[in-house]
Every structure is written in C-alpha cells, then in structure tokens.
Design an enzyme around this catalytic site. Structure first.
Site, PDB file in Angstrom:
ATOM      1  N   ARG A   2      63.090  46.074  58.028  1.00  0.00           N
ATOM      2  CA  ARG A   2      62.988  44.762  58.694  1.00  0.00           C
ATOM      3  C   ARG A   2      63.422  43.620  57.780  1.00  0.00           C
ATOM      4  O   ARG A   2      64.019  42.643  58.234  1.00  0.00           O
ATOM      5  CB  ARG A   2      61.544  44.548  59.145  1.00  0.00           C
ATOM      6  CG  ARG A   2      61.274  43.253  59.882  1.00  0.00           C
ATOM      7  CD  ARG A   2      59.793  42.931  59.849  1.00  0.00           C
ATOM      8  NE  ARG A   2      59.319  42.739  58.475  1.00  0.00           N
ATOM      9  CZ  ARG A   2      58.041  42.817  58.111  1.00  0.00           C
ATOM     10  NH1 ARG A   2      57.108  43.114  58.995  1.00  0.00           N
ATOM     11  NH2 ARG A   2      57.701  42.616  56.850  1.00  0.00           N
ATOM     12  N   ARG A  46      67.234  41.733  46.024  1.00  0.00           N
ATOM     13  CA  ARG A  46      66.353  42.896  45.892  1.00  0.00           C
ATOM     14  C   ARG A  46      66.915  43.973  46.815  1.00  0.00           C
ATOM     15  O   ARG A  46      67.080  43.738  48.015  1.00  0.00           O
ATOM     16  CB  ARG A  46      64.917  42.536  46.286  1.00  0.00           C
ATOM     17  CG  ARG A  46      64.238  41.611  45.290  1.00  0.00           C
ATOM     18  CD  ARG A  46      62.826  41.292  45.716  1.00  0.00           C
ATOM     19  NE  ARG A  46      62.801  40.468  46.920  1.00  0.00           N
ATOM     20  CZ  ARG A  46      61.711  40.246  47.641  1.00  0.00           C
ATOM     21  NH1 ARG A  46      60.581  40.815  47.300  1.00  0.00           N
ATOM     22  NH2 ARG A  46      61.765  39.474  48.708  1.00  0.00           N
ATOM     23  N   PHE A  89      41.180  49.633  61.692  1.00  0.00           N
ATOM     24  CA  PHE A  89      41.820  49.051  60.516  1.00  0.00           C
ATOM     25  C   PHE A  89      43.113  49.790  60.168  1.00  0.00           C
ATOM     26  O   PHE A  89      44.120  49.168  59.807  1.00  0.00           O
ATOM     27  CB  PHE A  89      40.845  49.105  59.336  1.00  0.00           C
ATOM     28  CG  PHE A  89      41.450  48.753  58.010  1.00  0.00           C
ATOM     29  CD1 PHE A  89      41.702  47.436  57.671  1.00  0.00           C
ATOM     30  CD2 PHE A  89      41.782  49.745  57.103  1.00  0.00           C
ATOM     31  CE1 PHE A  89      42.264  47.109  56.444  1.00  0.00           C
ATOM     32  CE2 PHE A  89      42.347  49.432  55.876  1.00  0.00           C
ATOM     33  CZ  PHE A  89      42.590  48.110  55.545  1.00  0.00           C
ATOM     34  N   TYR A 107      59.969  55.480  45.187  1.00  0.00           N
ATOM     35  CA  TYR A 107      59.680  54.046  45.105  1.00  0.00           C
ATOM     36  C   TYR A 107      58.624  53.658  46.150  1.00  0.00           C
ATOM     37  O   TYR A 107      57.651  52.952  45.837  1.00  0.00           O
ATOM     38  CB  TYR A 107      60.947  53.216  45.317  1.00  0.00           C
ATOM     39  CG  TYR A 107      60.645  51.736  45.412  1.00  0.00           C
ATOM     40  CD1 TYR A 107      60.347  51.003  44.264  1.00  0.00           C
ATOM     41  CD2 TYR A 107      60.600  51.083  46.643  1.00  0.00           C
ATOM     42  CE1 TYR A 107      60.030  49.647  44.344  1.00  0.00           C
ATOM     43  CE2 TYR A 107      60.273  49.740  46.735  1.00  0.00           C
ATOM     44  CZ  TYR A 107      59.998  49.032  45.576  1.00  0.00           C
ATOM     45  OH  TYR A 107      59.659  47.694  45.672  1.00  0.00           O
TER      46      TYR A 107
END
Length: 410
Positions: free
Chosen positions: A214, A227, A287, A168
C-alpha cells in the site's frame, strides 16, 4: 465522518461511523491521569487512531502492556525510518534500543510531527514500561532486541530475494506477532499451540506485506532517500529501477508487479485464520481479527489498481467502521475473508502473468472459509452498497432535515 456522496452511496456506513466516532471520543476521555500513562495513551491516539480503538478491546493490565509494546516498537521504527540519520549513528541505536527502554533519562531526537514528540519524550514510555509486570517486560525486551538487530542488518543490506523480503518482514512485523503471543500468554488469557511461532509470524507478515504494498509511493518518494522494501526478485521482472513503476508509461508492468506482490502476501492467510481460530479470549480475538480483516480488504482494493502508483489507496472510513463494529466471532472473520477474496477474485485478469497462482491461492482461502460451514451467519462486506434507490431518497431527506435544523438553530 465521511463525504455526503460516499454516505449516500453507502448508507449502511452511517451507523457504524457514528459508533466509531463515539468510541474515539470515549477513548480520548479515558486518558489516564498519571503523566507517563497519560502521555502513552494520548500518543497512541495520535500515531494510530485505528490501533488505539482496537486496543480498547483488551483488559486493562494487558492493554497497558500492549500500549507500551506498540510505542516502544513505534519509536524503534521511527529511528529506522528516518533516512536523515547517518548509518554509523543509526546502527548502534537500533542494536542497543532494548537497553534504552530501561533508562528513563534516554531520548533521541529524530522523526517528524508526533513521532518527534514520542522520541523527545521517550522517558514517559520508559517509566510506563518499568511499571509493567516482569513477564511483560521480558517479552518486550526480547522482541525489541531481536527487532533492532534485524533492522540494523537490513540498513546495510537491500531486499534482493523473496527470502530476504520474508526475513525483513519477520524482523519488523513477524516478531511483533511473536511478542503479542508472549504477552497474551503472560496475561494468562491464552495458551500457545505447538505451531504458535510459525503462525504468529504469519500474522505479522500478512499485515506488514499489506503495508509495504500500500505504501509504495510514500516510501519511494521519501526524502532525502527512498525506502525500498519490494524485493528485486519480483520488481526486477518488470522494471530496471523500482521507482520506474510510478511513471505512467510503465503502468501495465507496474500493475503486473503489484499483482505479484499481492499474490505473495496471500500465502499467509491460511496461517492467520488458524491463529485466530485458536484464540479463546473474546477481547484478544477482536484485537487480533480487526487488523487482519482490514488487511485483506486493503489487498482487495490494491490488486490490479494502478492508482496505487499515483496516490493513496485505502479502505473508506465507513468500511473500516463496519469491520470494527461487526467483528465479534470467528464466523465474522471467515465471512470477511471470503467476501474480500471474492472481490479480489473478480479483479483477476486471466492475461496477468500470475493469474493462475493468484486464483489458486484465493480458491484455497475460500475453501477454508466454506469448509467451516459458518458463512451463512455473516453480513456481506462487499455486496451491501446501494440497497435501493429508496434508501438514497430517505437518507437525503434525513440529511437535509439535519442541515435545516442546524441552520435554524444558528
């Protein structure tokens, strides 16, 4: 910017916070004038301020591609996350989403707040996508297609095993890592290492697993339907139902479950460090590195922390500002991962069922960082608070002076 108490406790946060505030203001002033690009960048600021700051590190052409890539996947994620959409309606949208990005007439109303605006005005994102170079378009289309198919699969399938969990996370985040690597390659700024697929996937999995850990309470309280992304193979050892972990009477078992989830996420760190060490372009490096450091910092904060089951647990804003300000080289990354792994290590209870595994994984990370020989070149993220009582006095005097000047002026 931060509460007075927090600023007094962490006076080193003040300068990075001011720099971050100026950077946010600068980014907001640099919104492009073209309607579709203006929409994309203003929407980026609204849906993720931290990401909109990080993306500013990139050169314009690559920045545009990453901005569109992010918004396309955010829109796809909005469809997946909206539990009010019937399954028979949601599945075909997810599966065909990669075709919708070519259609400037397509939109689909779902989500809430800024995400609803994104979906209602998705034609702006499509218009921006169609202006990208072909190499960027092909990478975004491929990843969107694979991600939509993977999301559709897990709409009809629960996350039972750890392998399911990894699969997933691969679909919703590992593919993001692969897609970004393809965009970096298409820009001509990076070359891909032989194991780029595996380590790009790990970059995504580490971030996604951190978010899943989290966001436990937010996800479990989702209306009209929870969920649930924590694998039953892990939480089933500690509770009959995943939602039982949020109840106070189950606190001890909830924390043990949380610690096992964090320990699972730690397995990806060595791949992440390898990926970042191979990057050549400084802007791409920053980044990629900033979110990874924020992830290990978040895990250190979440570990053994029962508050995760009571409310929001996240890095203080000043520490986020420090990460953005200080992350410039791979030495900074090794230093941050070493510091946060040390912080996490101090929280390991030897009576925890997974203590040995957790400690072994942390020690492996620390060894990688130590073996680079660069740890002396960084400022600590963990041991920089409350340098001395005099600092508090000085900062208090400065703040009182600012307040006094403000009151006089008004």
């Amino acid at each position: 910017m931060g509460s007075l108490g927090t600023l007094l406790r962490y006076p080193d946060d003040i300068y990075p916070l001011l720099k971050m505030k100026r950077a946010i203001e600068k980014a907001e002033k640099q919104i492009p004038t073209e309607p579709h690009w203006g929409f994309c960048y203003s929407m980026l600021h609204k849906v993720s301020r931290s990401f909109s700051l990080v993306i500013q590190q990139l050169r314009p052409e690559l920045r545009n591609a990453v901005c569109v890539f992010y918004l396309v996947l955010r829109a796809l994620d909005t469809v997946e996350d909206d539990t009010s959409i019937p399954t028979d309606e949601k599945l075909p949208i997810l599966i065909a989403f990669h075709r919708h990005i070519y259609d400037t007439d397509w939109h689909y109303s779902c989500g809430t707040k800024e995400y609803k605006v994104l979906m209602d005005q998705f034609h702006h994102v499509s218009a921006a996508f169609l202006e990208l170079d072909k190499g960027y378009q092909e990478a975004i289309e491929e990843i969107t297609k694979r991600m939509g198919a993977g999301m559709a699969k897990f709409i009809c399938q629960e996350v039972e095993t750890v392998d399911d969990y990894d699969e997933y996370c691969h679909y919703v985040a590992g593919l993001v890592g692969l897609g970004l690597s393809k965009l970096f390659l298409a820009s001509g700024s990076e070359v891909l290492t032989p194991d780029w697929v595996h380590i790009s996937n790990s970059m995504g999995l580490f971030l996604q697993k951190t978010n899943i850990i989290r966001d436990y309470l937010e996800d479990i309280n989702e209306i009209p339907k929870s969920r649930m992304f924590w694998p039953r193979k892990i939480w089933g050892k500690y509770a009959d139902k995943l939602e039982d972990l949020k109840y106070e009477e189950n606190s001890a078992k909830a924390v043990s479950c949380l610690n096992e989830m964090v320990t699972n996420a730690l397995t990806h760190i060595e791949d992440c460090l390898k990926y970042m060490a191979a990057l050549r372009d400084p802007s791409i490096f920053r980044f990629c590195a900033i979110p990874q450091i924020m992830a290990i910092g978040t895990l250190a904060l979440c570990y053994n922390n029962v508050q995760l089951f009571r409310g929001v647990v996240k890095l203080r804003r000043g520490l986020t500002a420090k990460v953005i300000d200080r992350t410039k080289t791979i030495a900074d990354v090794y230093g941050a991962f070493y510091d946060f792994s040390c912080m996490l290590k101090t929280k390991v209870d030897k009576n925890d069922p997974n203590a040995c595994t957790t400690l072994n994984r942390l020690e492996a990370v620390q060894k990688v960082c130590r073996d680079t020989g660069v740890l002396h070149k960084r400022k600590s993220y963990v041991n920089d608070e409350g340098k001395s009582y005099n600092v508090y006095i000085v900062m208090l005097v400065i703040l009182l002076a600012i307040i006094f000047a403000y009151l006089r002026a008004n």
